[in-house]
Design an enzyme around this catalytic site. Structure first.
Site, short mmCIF file in Angstrom:
data_model
loop_
_atom_site.label_atom_id
_atom_site.label_comp_id
_atom_site.label_asym_id
_atom_site.label_seq_id
_atom_site.Cartn_x
_atom_site.Cartn_y
_atom_site.Cartn_z
N HIS A 188 29.58 -4.06 -24.87
CA HIS A 188 28.58 -3.31 -25.64
C HIS A 188 28.80 -1.82 -25.58
O HIS A 188 28.41 -1.08 -26.49
CB HIS A 188 27.17 -3.71 -25.20
CG HIS A 188 26.77 -5.01 -25.79
ND1 HIS A 188 26.95 -6.19 -25.14
CD2 HIS A 188 26.29 -5.32 -27.02
CE1 HIS A 188 26.57 -7.18 -25.93
NE2 HIS A 188 26.16 -6.69 -27.07
N GLU A 429 25.72 -17.46 -33.38
CA GLU A 429 26.70 -16.89 -32.46
C GLU A 429 27.06 -17.84 -31.33
O GLU A 429 27.69 -17.44 -30.35
CB GLU A 429 26.23 -15.54 -31.92
CG GLU A 429 24.85 -15.52 -31.32
CD GLU A 429 24.41 -14.13 -30.87
OE1 GLU A 429 25.23 -13.21 -30.73
OE2 GLU A 429 23.19 -13.96 -30.64
N ASP A 453 29.93 -12.86 -29.87
CA ASP A 453 29.60 -13.97 -28.98
C ASP A 453 30.19 -15.29 -29.47
O ASP A 453 30.58 -16.12 -28.67
CB ASP A 453 28.07 -14.09 -28.82
CG ASP A 453 27.56 -13.10 -27.79
OD1 ASP A 453 28.21 -12.97 -26.73
OD2 ASP A 453 26.54 -12.44 -28.04
N CYS A 500 27.36 -9.85 -38.66
CA CYS A 500 27.02 -8.57 -38.03
C CYS A 500 27.82 -8.32 -36.77
O CYS A 500 27.65 -7.31 -36.11
CB CYS A 500 25.52 -8.46 -37.76
SG CYS A 500 24.94 -9.70 -36.60
C1 PEP Z 1 27.57 -10.65 -31.72
O1 PEP Z 1 27.52 -11.37 -30.71
O2 PEP Z 1 28.50 -10.71 -32.55
C2 PEP Z 1 26.50 -9.66 -31.98
C3 PEP Z 1 26.43 -9.03 -33.13
O3 PEP Z 1 25.62 -9.41 -30.98
P1 PEP Z 1 25.98 -8.55 -29.68
O4 PEP Z 1 27.35 -7.98 -29.86
O5 PEP Z 1 24.95 -7.51 -29.53
O6 PEP Z 1 25.94 -9.59 -28.61
MG MG Z 2 25.64 -11.47 -29.61
#
Ligand code: PEP
Ligand code: MG
Length: 552
Positions: A188, A429, A453, A500
């Site tokens: 992240h 995900e 994920d 996303c």
């Molecule tokens: C993902 O898992 O692709 C997602 C958009 O959520 P995050 O990266 O915040 O886990």
């Molecule tokens: Mg995620």
């Protein structure tokens, strides 16, 4: 000149001075204290240490950046001598028999909230100062030196590793680039660097010796190189590359205000991913057509305690109003795994990515979930908000979410509090969600695929594990087939499906996404115009079938 090679997280060139970031690790826990006089003494010593540190900073800044910029440290010294502040901390220690850390943190919250609620902008600004000075005292209590980017010019931040909670609290206007020794490209922190649109490297074996502080350096986010004290030839070459990139950026500006549509008329909703309200400037600057993912958990990570309903409402409402009728998809809190907030007091887990995170926390601690839902439903009266639930694996979760949502609506109705009617969708995900996406599609308004994920859980590779970066292949056929299957199942039930995760901004896949019918792509704001350019150059009717087969 010293040259180091790391893994690129975001491209571009940064030229500036290095700032070695010292990790701070303060977790404030409430403790019972018998000898409160001694505890008050401990607090006074820490406060004096903090005042002395500020004095040093003041002198240093006077010499380097002048009186106007140095004045802030003098103000902070004065705030630390303020009677109200001191009395509040000492009274708490004495009356409640609590440790100095806890009393400082509580006083900090109380004072900061009080300042934040004032009408006067100048006084409002003091809230951040209260938090600053309190943090400095907390560091002194723990025997550590506080670190923050305390320069007048923006710097290249070099660190061992950065947690999302640390990155999110940095003053973004002071950061030109991040370079870390550890960290995965899928973490992240990496995502935050992309959102900020600054060149960033992880896995870079750079020295953290204090001597490095202040040295000139160039980060090349495209090649993953950092040049410390570059020779004149390298510097000139990098400056040239920097200028060329600026020109390219300016060219992309011509795509602002244009539709995201293929040559043969297929439209794609091009949305932005954000972590907080401040990211909106970049969203507007890059002409996003909506917000595809507002990672609301960053509100929780930025805070020392659970953000209240009113605090959340204020942020969600402001985002919705700023986006002025464009869709704003707010994801309910996705805390856990690498995104840890101490006050949640989550139990230590062997395998947190597979443990109590995201919707699992919300469903096991519904009071936290309900506070957020109330804020979201109320905010949706002020704009086109959509709610998105993360980490879904089964139908029973949807059933439970719907029950809780009904309770929240009922409570708001009974209290006579107005609320809107937001769309509700889920993140796809987990492989489980993909495999039952035909059924899930009947229950929700939209899907958004979280490829970060989805790759982790499909390939059984911890996205945080930097040793596994080479195995973390989000182009793996298994992942791409899952994306195609999800889109197909969504369309069968007449709902839309977006992406996303970070793959949404991968230019090598943009044409493929369009050819399989992905309806929305959401990404860091700085990637938007480039992806719009690719989509506008795509002809699905002519190339679609061929591109489609390429990966399936
Ligand atoms: C993902 O898992 O692709 C997602 C958009 O959520 P995050 O990266 O915040 O886990
Ligand atoms: Mg995620």
């Amino acid at each position: 000149m010293e040259v180091y090679h790391g893994k690129s997280v975001f491209g571009g060139i940064a030229i500036g001075r290095l700032h070695i970031y010292n990790k701070k690790n303060i977790q404030v826990k409430r403790r019972h204290i018998e000898d409160t006089n001694m505890e008050i003494e401990r607090f006074r010593t820490a406060k004096d240490t903090a005042i002395a540190q500020l004095g040093v900073l003041y002198e240093k800044s006077m010499a380097t950046v002048g009186a106007a910029n140095a004045a802030i440290f003098e103000i902070h010294q004065m705030m630390l001598e303020d009677d109200d502040f001191l009395e509040s901390v000492e009274n708490m220690i004495h009356a409640q028999q609590i440790n100095a850390e806890y009393a400082v943190a509580m006083t900090s919250d109380n004072f900061a909230n009080m300042f934040a609620a004032m009408d006067d902008d100048y006084m409002k600004g003091r809230a951040a100062d209260v938090r600053d000075i309190s943090e400095r005292v907390l560091m002194a209590l723990s025997g550590q030196e506080a670190d923050r980017v305390e320069t007048s010019e923006p710097v290249i931040v070099v660190a061992d590793d950065l947690a999302p909670s640390e990155t999110v609290q940095m003053d973004k206007s002071k950061v030109l680039s991040f370079v870390t020794i550890h960290g995965s490209t899928n973490s992240h922190t990496a995502i935050l660097a992309r959102t900020m649109g600054i060149p960033a490297l992880v896995g870079t074996p750079v020295s953290l010796h204090p001597d490095m502080n202040g040295k000139m350096a160039v980060v090349d986010g495209d090649t993953g190189m950092i040049y410390v004290e570059p020779d004149s030839e390298t510097l000139a070459k990098m400056q040239e590359k920097y200028d060329a990139l600026q020109t390219k950026k300016e060219l992309l500006q011509t795509l602002k205000g244009k539709e995201t549509i293929t040559l043969d008329g297929q439209k794609v909703m091009l949305y932005a991913n954000i972590g907080n309200y401040k990211d909106l400037a970049s969203v507007l600057e890059n002409d996003a057509e909506g917000i595809g993912l507002f990672r609301s958990e960053f509100l929780y990570l930025e805070s020392d305690t659970y953000p209240t309903e009113e605090e959340q409402l204020k942020v969600y409402r402001a985002v919705a109003e700023t986006m002025a009728g464009k869709r704003v998809i707010i994801r309910t809190l996705d805390i856990g795994a690498d995104k840890q907030a101490a006050y949640f007091e989550l139990p230590k887990e062997e395998n947190p990515a597979m443990g109590c995170r995201a919707i699992r926390i919300c469903l096991t601690r519904p009071e936290i979930f309900k506070t957020q839902l109330r804020a979201l439903f109320r905010a949706s009266a002020f704009g086109k908000i959509a709610i998105m639930y993360p980490m879904i694996t089964s139908m029973s979760e949807i059933v439970r979410i719907k029950q809780i949502v009904e309770e929240v609506k009922q409570e708001l109705t009974e209290a006579g509090v107005p609320f809107g009617n937001p769309e509700q969708g889920i993140m796809i995900e987990t492989p489980a969600a993909v495999m039952i996406s035909d059924k899930l599609a009947k229950e929700v308004d939209f899907f958004s695929i979280g490829t970060n994920d989805l790759t982790q859980y499909t390939l059984a590779i911890d996205r945080q594990n930097e040793q596994m970066d080479d195995f973390y292949d989000s182009h793996h056929q298994a992942v791409l087939r899952m994306i195609a299957m999800t889109v197909e199942n969504a369309h069968r039930e007449n709902i839309w499906c977006g992406i996303c995760g970070e793959l949404g901004a991968d230019p090598s896949l943009s044409k493929w996404f369009v050819s399989i019918g992905v309806d929305e792509l959401s990404m860091s704001p700085r990637s938007l115009l480039f992806i719009r350019k690719i989509i506008r150059e795509t002809d699905v009717s002519a190339e679609g079938e061929q591109i489609k087969r390429q990966y399936l």
